[in-house]
Design a protein around this motif. Structure first.
Motif, PDB file in Angstrom:
ATOM      1  N   LYS A 155       6.356   5.101   0.484  1.00 23.60           N
ATOM      2  CA  LYS A 155       7.159   6.145   1.107  1.00 23.60           C
ATOM      3  C   LYS A 155       8.161   5.602   2.117  1.00 23.60           C
ATOM      4  O   LYS A 155       9.073   6.310   2.536  1.00 23.60           O
ATOM      5  CB  LYS A 155       6.238   7.158   1.796  1.00 23.60           C
ATOM      6  CG  LYS A 155       5.291   7.874   0.830  1.00 23.60           C
ATOM      7  CD  LYS A 155       4.375   8.837   1.569  1.00 23.60           C
ATOM      8  CE  LYS A 155       3.413   9.528   0.601  1.00 23.60           C
ATOM      9  NZ  LYS A 155       2.502  10.465   1.309  1.00 23.60           N
ATOM     10  N   GLN A 164       0.791  -1.230   0.000  1.00 24.75           N
ATOM     11  CA  GLN A 164       0.000   0.000   0.000  1.00 24.75           C
ATOM     12  C   GLN A 164       0.815   1.267   0.000  1.00 24.75           C
ATOM     13  O   GLN A 164       0.314   2.327  -0.374  1.00 24.75           O
ATOM     14  CB  GLN A 164      -0.926   0.017   1.226  1.00 24.75           C
ATOM     15  CG  GLN A 164      -1.979  -1.074   1.233  1.00 24.75           C
ATOM     16  CD  GLN A 164      -2.946  -0.904   2.393  1.00 24.75           C
ATOM     17  OE1 GLN A 164      -3.177   0.201   2.881  1.00 24.75           O
ATOM     18  NE2 GLN A 164      -3.511  -2.004   2.846  1.00 24.75           N
ATOM     19  N   ASN A 165       2.078   1.227   0.432  1.00 25.59           N
ATOM     20  CA  ASN A 165       2.803   2.449   0.702  1.00 25.59           C
ATOM     21  C   ASN A 165       4.194   2.408   0.082  1.00 25.59           C
ATOM     22  O   ASN A 165       4.939   1.446   0.271  1.00 25.59           O
ATOM     23  CB  ASN A 165       2.906   2.656   2.221  1.00 25.59           C
ATOM     24  CG  ASN A 165       3.300   4.065   2.562  1.00 25.59           C
ATOM     25  OD1 ASN A 165       4.453   4.426   2.457  1.00 25.59           O
ATOM     26  ND2 ASN A 165       2.318   4.881   2.952  1.00 25.59           N
ATOM     27  N   LEU A 198      -0.990   5.181   7.426  1.00 24.99           N
ATOM     28  CA  LEU A 198      -0.364   4.640   6.221  1.00 24.99           C
ATOM     29  C   LEU A 198      -1.328   3.819   5.370  1.00 24.99           C
ATOM     30  O   LEU A 198      -0.905   3.180   4.410  1.00 24.99           O
ATOM     31  CB  LEU A 198       0.829   3.760   6.604  1.00 24.99           C
ATOM     32  CG  LEU A 198       1.966   4.463   7.343  1.00 24.99           C
ATOM     33  CD1 LEU A 198       2.988   3.445   7.830  1.00 24.99           C
ATOM     34  CD2 LEU A 198       2.638   5.499   6.451  1.00 24.99           C
TER      35      LEU A 198
END
Length: 369
Positions: free
Chosen positions: A41, A38-39, A362
């Protein structure tokens, strides 16, 4: 105090955002997996645990011993809020698995009919209460033809998986996702004395996910609401054709004993089982095996139990009042807790992971009920 022993890879190491997951059971690995799906970063992920999926298995590492299937239950009045929350975790997990299994057959996730037979059903079952009806479950149906002694039966769409193989799949998937995203990854074999020790090991840590089985706390104590439930099951090799390759069956006798059969692979089946709160005996008990086989001979007379590959013993990490999935702050460091799922780790895993990510800012947990 023992030093950590790195057992897996370290990739490109930019000095940026660092997430640490404490625990490598199905909850901890699912959190890491969903985080990476999903992330984009996150720059660095460290997973710390005493045991990992590719290690020699021990009874303290509960996840590999699980029957690992979805079995719903109606919400109880005295635990309504917690039951509803955990039921939603299972529905989120099931929806994710439906798509994920189709794209990843090596995950071992399979869908089939789930069947419950109860000799002394509670009011909530008989009245098809919340969490146990056609509004909540796919392909739900109350059964009219019942075995002798059974007062209530129902079937629904369920899923099961090969627990030890699925855990290995998750660990491998985490490695591959980190490679693809150029994220630094470490698997660290270590028995943590406290969550605070993570800060001492990694001063750059920006977020901790606490997926320790028994609720390790920041100061080193354990959640006093946590307790173990001993489970003993049998791993069977069944080479003859059997109806259990297309369905799981769970039978509860009027004296409260649960007997279940769950397909694990082409010829391997889990037959169980025991639920023994507070029992910490780590080895198989012959008396438990005899009782399981005796019950199975009555409720599953067409199941060949002659070839027992292994007797499994594991300790389900339960918690009085239900699981803990929330967030706390310690010396400016956010800690998201996700533990105490008892015997529901696999069926709630993705839902718990998504909730944990939402608490960390998040991701997002959907409502499926």
């Amino acid at each position: 105090m023992s030093k950590p022993h790195l057992i897996s890879l370290s990739l490109i190491p930019p000095p940026m955002s660092h997430v640490v997951v404490a625990g490598a059971g199905v909850i901890g690995l699912s959190i890491a997996h969903q985080l990476l799906l999903q992330n984009s970063k996150i720059q660095k992920v460290t997973i710390i645990a005493k045991d990992f999926p590719h290690d020699l298995l021990t009874c303290e590492y509960t996840s590999p011993w699980a029957g690992a299937h979805f079995r719903p239950y109606p919400h109880k009045p005295e635990s309504w809020e917690n039951d509803a929350r955990e039921a939603n975790y299972t529905r989120v997990t099931q929806q994710f698995f439906e798509k994920f299994a189709a794209l990843n057959p090596d995950s071992t996730i399979k869908f089939s009919k789930g069947t419950d037979f109860l000799e002394a059903p509670s009011k909530e079952y008989l009245e098809l209460g919340s969490g146990y009806n056609a509004d909540s479950l796919k392909e739900f149906k109350v059964l009219e033809k019942l075995p002798d002694g059974v007062k209530f039966g129902a079937e629904y769409l369920t899923f099961c998986l090969d627990a030890p193989e699925y855990l290995k799949f998750l660990q491998n998937a985490i490695e591959q996702l980190c490679k693809l995203q150029n994220i630094q990854l470490q698997f660290v074999k270590l028995t943590l004395p406290s969550l605070k020790y993570i800060k001492e090991l990694y001063p750059d840590v920006s977020l901790i996910f606490n997926a320790t089985a028994n609720g390790l706390q920041y100061n080193g104590s354990y959640d006093p609401a946590c307790f173990k439930i001993r489970g003993q099951t049998l791993l069977l090799n069944v080479t003859q054709p059997t109806p259990y390759n297309r369905k799981t069956i769970t039978h509860q006798s009027k004296d409260g004993h649960w007997t279940f059969v769950i397909r694990r692979s082409a010829t391997h089946y889990i037959l169980g089982g025991t639920k023994q709160p507070g029992d910490d005996y780590p080895l198989p008990r012959e008396s438990d095996t005899v009782k399981i086989l005796s019950r199975a001979s009555k409720v599953f007379p067409d199941l060949d139990t002659s070839d027992i590959i292994r007797v499994n013993v594991g300790f389900r990490p339960a918690r009085r009042g239900g699981s803990r999935v929330d967030k706390s702050l310690h010396e400016g460091l956010p800690v998201v807790h996700a533990y105490g799922l008892g015997g529901s780790g696999f069926e709630t895993s993705v839902g718990v992971a998504k909730h944990a990510l939402e608490l960390a800012g998040l991701g997002r947990l959907e409502s499926k009920l």
